[in-house]
Design a protein around this motif. Sequence first.
Motif, PDB file in Angstrom:
ATOM      1  N   ALA A  98      13.071   0.779   4.926  1.00 48.08           N
ATOM      2  CA  ALA A  98      12.217   1.887   4.506  1.00 48.08           C
ATOM      3  C   ALA A  98      12.471   3.058   5.432  1.00 48.08           C
ATOM      4  N   GLU A  99      12.596   4.263   4.872  1.00 47.05           N
ATOM      5  CA  GLU A  99      12.727   5.475   5.681  1.00 47.05           C
ATOM      6  C   GLU A  99      11.507   6.343   5.452  1.00 47.05           C
ATOM      7  N   GLU A 100      11.000   6.909   6.528  1.00 49.76           N
ATOM      8  CA  GLU A 100       9.752   7.649   6.465  1.00 49.76           C
ATOM      9  C   GLU A 100       9.855   8.896   7.339  1.00 49.76           C
ATOM     10  N   ALA A 101       9.404  10.033   6.840  1.00 53.05           N
ATOM     11  CA  ALA A 101       9.266  11.236   7.647  1.00 53.05           C
ATOM     12  C   ALA A 101       8.000  11.109   8.471  1.00 53.05           C
ATOM     13  N   VAL A 102       8.115  11.287   9.781  1.00 54.37           N
ATOM     14  CA  VAL A 102       6.976  11.088  10.663  1.00 54.37           C
ATOM     15  C   VAL A 102       6.782  12.307  11.565  1.00 54.37           C
TER      16      VAL A 102
END
Length: 315
Positions: A22-26
């Motif tokens: 999973a890739e997430e902008a944080v």
Amino acid sequence: MRRGRAGLAVAAGLLASGVAVAEEAVTIAGPTGPLAGSYLAPLEGGPVMVIIPGSGPTDRDGNSPLGVAGGAYQRLAEALAAQGVGSIRIDKRGMFGSAAAAADPNAVRMTDYAADVRAWAAEARRRSGAPCAWLLGHSEGGLVAILAVQDSPDVCGLVLLAAPGRPVQQVLREQLAANPANILILPQVDRIIASLEAGQAPDLTGVHPGVAGLFNPALNTFFISLFSHDPAAELARYAGPVLVVQGETDIQVTLADAERLALARGLEPVIIPGMNHVLRDAPADRAANAATYRLSDAPLSAGLAEAIAGFVTGR
């Protein structure tokens, strides 16, 4: 759309290796606004690291408007995830997604970057559930990592990738001296560096326009901070795990730098055959090597991600 600390995953799927990720902008809190990054990790968990970018306007993916393409950090994050290692790759204070975190991106110190990285390590640890986070510093980011790791309970250890082993001003002068066309400007460079080492703003009267551009007065605060640190001496004070990785055909940071870093801790550096400073295969010829910086589709050098993943998963 960028989301905050409790943001939802913006991308999920399978890497070519078949690993579910999973890739997430944080974002996390910065001095005057948010610091931004991208979190990419295997869904089953595992070690996690903060990927710290190199000098100048280098973004979280490893690209720069000054002529670097190919997304080396993004490719590295993906290759590490395929081997069970998560990462947060970051935009530096005052740049790109972290632009609001500093009113003036030039008026920063290395200790500012180090403080931000410690905050990112805490976020990586919280988000992943890992007991601690690794710091991977590329190029100038290696010095940031060395400074950030001191007295940080959230950090497992260091991976220093194409990182300078000598004071950066020595590396800079060597890079300039490698081009015979620069012979006449080197005395000017030496004088300016001496002023900055002394903590003083240099006098740029009459200097070559190229030199004046390199040592833009807006960067005086940053250069004074940068030139005050000896990476190997700083590293010698850290007792935790360290991996030093260097490319064989790097024309910016040399094998001597890797050896000096490794010697500070009694280690053997890992040398990646044929790898240059932007983590791709390149010839030793300087012009041909530099031309690869602009390639948008060049893969990572073979063995790089495996060496890093093997080190961190083995601990």
